[in-house]
Design an enzyme around this catalytic site. Structure first.
Site, PDB file in Angstrom:
ATOM      1  N   ASP A  54     -14.082   0.831   1.534  1.00  0.00           N
ATOM      2  CA  ASP A  54     -14.199   0.829   2.992  1.00  0.00           C
ATOM      3  C   ASP A  54     -14.849  -0.440   3.524  1.00  0.00           C
ATOM      4  O   ASP A  54     -15.554  -0.406   4.527  1.00  0.00           O
ATOM      5  CB  ASP A  54     -14.973   2.076   3.469  1.00  0.00           C
ATOM      6  CG  ASP A  54     -14.368   3.334   2.891  1.00  0.00           C
ATOM      7  OD1 ASP A  54     -13.138   3.431   2.909  1.00  0.00           O
ATOM      8  OD2 ASP A  54     -15.128   4.201   2.419  1.00  0.00           O
TER       9      ASP A  54
ATOM     10  N   HIS B 146      -6.328   2.575   3.435  1.00  0.00           N
ATOM     11  CA  HIS B 146      -6.519   1.247   4.012  1.00  0.00           C
ATOM     12  C   HIS B 146      -6.134   1.280   5.489  1.00  0.00           C
ATOM     13  O   HIS B 146      -4.991   1.547   5.835  1.00  0.00           O
ATOM     14  CB  HIS B 146      -5.697   0.202   3.245  1.00  0.00           C
ATOM     15  CG  HIS B 146      -6.251  -0.039   1.873  1.00  0.00           C
ATOM     16  ND1 HIS B 146      -5.649  -0.831   0.943  1.00  0.00           N
ATOM     17  CD2 HIS B 146      -7.382   0.418   1.293  1.00  0.00           C
ATOM     18  CE1 HIS B 146      -6.383  -0.859  -0.156  1.00  0.00           C
ATOM     19  NE2 HIS B 146      -7.432  -0.092   0.031  1.00  0.00           N
TER      20      HIS B 146
HETATM   21  P1  IMP Z   1     -12.310  10.318  -6.384  1.00  0.00           P
HETATM   22  O1  IMP Z   1     -11.896   8.895  -6.491  1.00  0.00           O
HETATM   23  O2  IMP Z   1     -11.519  11.087  -5.370  1.00  0.00           O
HETATM   24  O3  IMP Z   1     -12.377  10.977  -7.724  1.00  0.00           O
HETATM   25  O4  IMP Z   1     -13.812  10.298  -5.844  1.00  0.00           O
HETATM   26  C1  IMP Z   1     -14.872   9.727  -6.594  1.00  0.00           C
HETATM   27  C2  IMP Z   1     -15.828   8.967  -5.701  1.00  0.00           C
HETATM   28  O5  IMP Z   1     -15.161   7.838  -5.165  1.00  0.00           O
HETATM   29  C3  IMP Z   1     -16.341   9.758  -4.490  1.00  0.00           C
HETATM   30  O6  IMP Z   1     -17.653   9.328  -4.197  1.00  0.00           O
HETATM   31  C4  IMP Z   1     -15.408   9.318  -3.378  1.00  0.00           C
HETATM   32  O7  IMP Z   1     -16.004   9.449  -2.098  1.00  0.00           O
HETATM   33  C5  IMP Z   1     -15.231   7.856  -3.744  1.00  0.00           C
HETATM   34  N1  IMP Z   1     -13.976   7.285  -3.221  1.00  0.00           N
HETATM   35  C6  IMP Z   1     -12.726   7.414  -3.725  1.00  0.00           C
HETATM   36  N2  IMP Z   1     -11.839   6.709  -2.992  1.00  0.00           N
HETATM   37  C7  IMP Z   1     -12.542   6.109  -2.019  1.00  0.00           C
HETATM   38  C8  IMP Z   1     -12.183   5.215  -0.968  1.00  0.00           C
HETATM   39  O8  IMP Z   1     -11.044   4.814  -0.782  1.00  0.00           O
HETATM   40  N3  IMP Z   1     -13.194   4.799  -0.160  1.00  0.00           N
HETATM   41  C9  IMP Z   1     -14.487   5.185  -0.353  1.00  0.00           C
HETATM   42  N4  IMP Z   1     -14.856   6.005  -1.331  1.00  0.00           N
HETATM   43  C10 IMP Z   1     -13.898   6.468  -2.158  1.00  0.00           C
HETATM   44 MG    MG Z   2     -10.874   3.208   2.919  1.00  0.00          MG
END
Ligand code: IMP
Ligand code: MG
Length: 336
Positions: A17, A46
């Site tokens: 982000d 994105h």
């Molecule tokens: P997962 O990738 O869904 O398994 O989540 C694992 C960790 O990564 C969590 O803390 C999510 O909030 C974070 N996370 C996954 N994708 C994003 C993203 O695109 N932006 C911010 N945090 C993410």
């Molecule tokens: Mg994002």
């Protein structure tokens, strides 16, 4: 600094982000990108503002804003078929999208596993099922893109296409997702995502060797945010974040983003691990409201310049792109 480069990697410097979508869409138009290759999976969103419309893209590469840009999804990526097809419709890119046949597929069962696992819930995952999907890939039982009839017309050899594009001097951008602090290897384990998110891993997912990359653009936001659980040094309260104008909600899941001031220490390490050659710093207007919409470096207030200079001094990497507003064109470009 050279302005036109054949192969650029865009990676996130914090916990995702950072505004990669904005930077990628700007480069797609400004550098007339020929190829944009998406890595990662559907958990990332994105955000791109284009022609007055907001897109939160989970699968389609951010380079879509340039009509001439070929859009590819890497072999190392993990494809959510329904979401991809929805976005193809929304962005109208059917004729210029290619998906590597070796990309793995994320299915409904993975999301169910993600949501029902106490352990994964405790990590604050997005619930899309990326962890379980990658587990399957590692176990070598995952379904691949080449086995999905709906993707038949999109199948491509992305490594071959991308390397050929680089050979012939085309403008190529490799699009990373999340940030290095969510990397399975270099992040705040176990509060990380299911894959390495660093610049090298982005290349590896595409099938482009490290010698072929000219620029690594590492994206930082002017403050730090994170969603989900896990450490966030110097975290401020939601009330304080609202007061400072830093409060955000996640583009993908709608959850509150936690926030903290910019960390020079984390930035230094991120620059090192990614081998950054350029930095992009987004949302400078959230830190210094007078910067809103500015497009010339010289017009920045002195405190804003000092902030950027300190980032350069600490990381030893030049800040070449500076975001000053939501639109792709609200940006100071100091390259070449
Ligand atoms: P997962 O990738 O869904 O398994 O989540 C694992 C960790 O990564 C969590 O803390 C999510 O909030 C974070 N996370 C996954 N994708 C994003 C993203 O695109 N932006 C911010 N945090 C993410
Ligand atoms: Mg994002």
């Amino acid at each position: 600094m050279v302005k036109k480069v054949p192969c650029t990697v865009v990676a996130g410097g914090f916990w995702g982000d950072e505004g990669k979508g904005k930077i990628i869409s700007y480069l797609a138009l400004k550098d007339r990108l020929d190829f944009c290759v998406r890595t990662g999976s559907v958990n990332a969103a994105h955000t791109i503002w284009f022609e007055g419309k907001r897109y939160a893209l989970h699968m389609v590469p951010g380079g879509f804003v340039n009509q001439k840009c070929r859009l590819l999804v890497a072999a190392g990526a993990n494809v959510h078929v329904a979401q991809l097809l929805r976005e193809v419709e929304q962005t109208g890119v059917k004729n210029r999208l290619g998906v590597d046949g070796q990309a793995s597929v994320i299915e409904e069962k993975h999301s169910a596993q993600d949501k029902s696992s106490e352990h994964l819930r405790g990590l604050g995952t997005t619930g899309w099922g990326v962890g379980p999907a990658i587990e399957e890939r590692v176990r070598r039982t995952a379904k691949l893109a080449k086995d999905v009839p709906e993707l038949a017309s999109y199948l491509a050899d992305v490594a071959l296409e991308t390397n050929r594009a680089i050979d012939s001097g085309k403008e190529v951008l490799l699009e990373g997702t999340q940030g290095v602090l969510l990397s399975l290897f270099h992040g705040s384990y176990p509060y990380v995502t299911g894959r390495d998110t660093s610049a090298s891993a982005i290349c590896s997912e595409v099938g482009v060797g490290p010698t072929r990359v000219d620029e690594v653009v590492l994206v930082f936001k002017s403050f730090v945010t994170r969603v989900g659980t896990g450490p966030l040094p110097e975290e401020i309260s939601k009330e304080e974040a609202i007061k400072r104008g830093w409060f955000e909600t996640a583009a993908g899941t709608g959850r509150d983003r936690r926030s903290a001031p910019f960390s020079f220490e984390l930035a230094r390490r991120a620059a090192m691990v990614n081998g950054a050659t350029q930095l992009a710093v987004t949302k400078l207007d959230c830190l210094f409201p007078e910067c809103q919409g500015l497009r010339e470096y010289d017009r920045l207030p002195v405190e804003a310049k000092r902030f950027l200079e300190r980032i350069e001094n600490e990381t030893k990497v030049p800040v070449s792109l500076i975001g000053t507003g939501a639109n792709a064109q609200d940006l100071i470009d100091r390259r070449g």
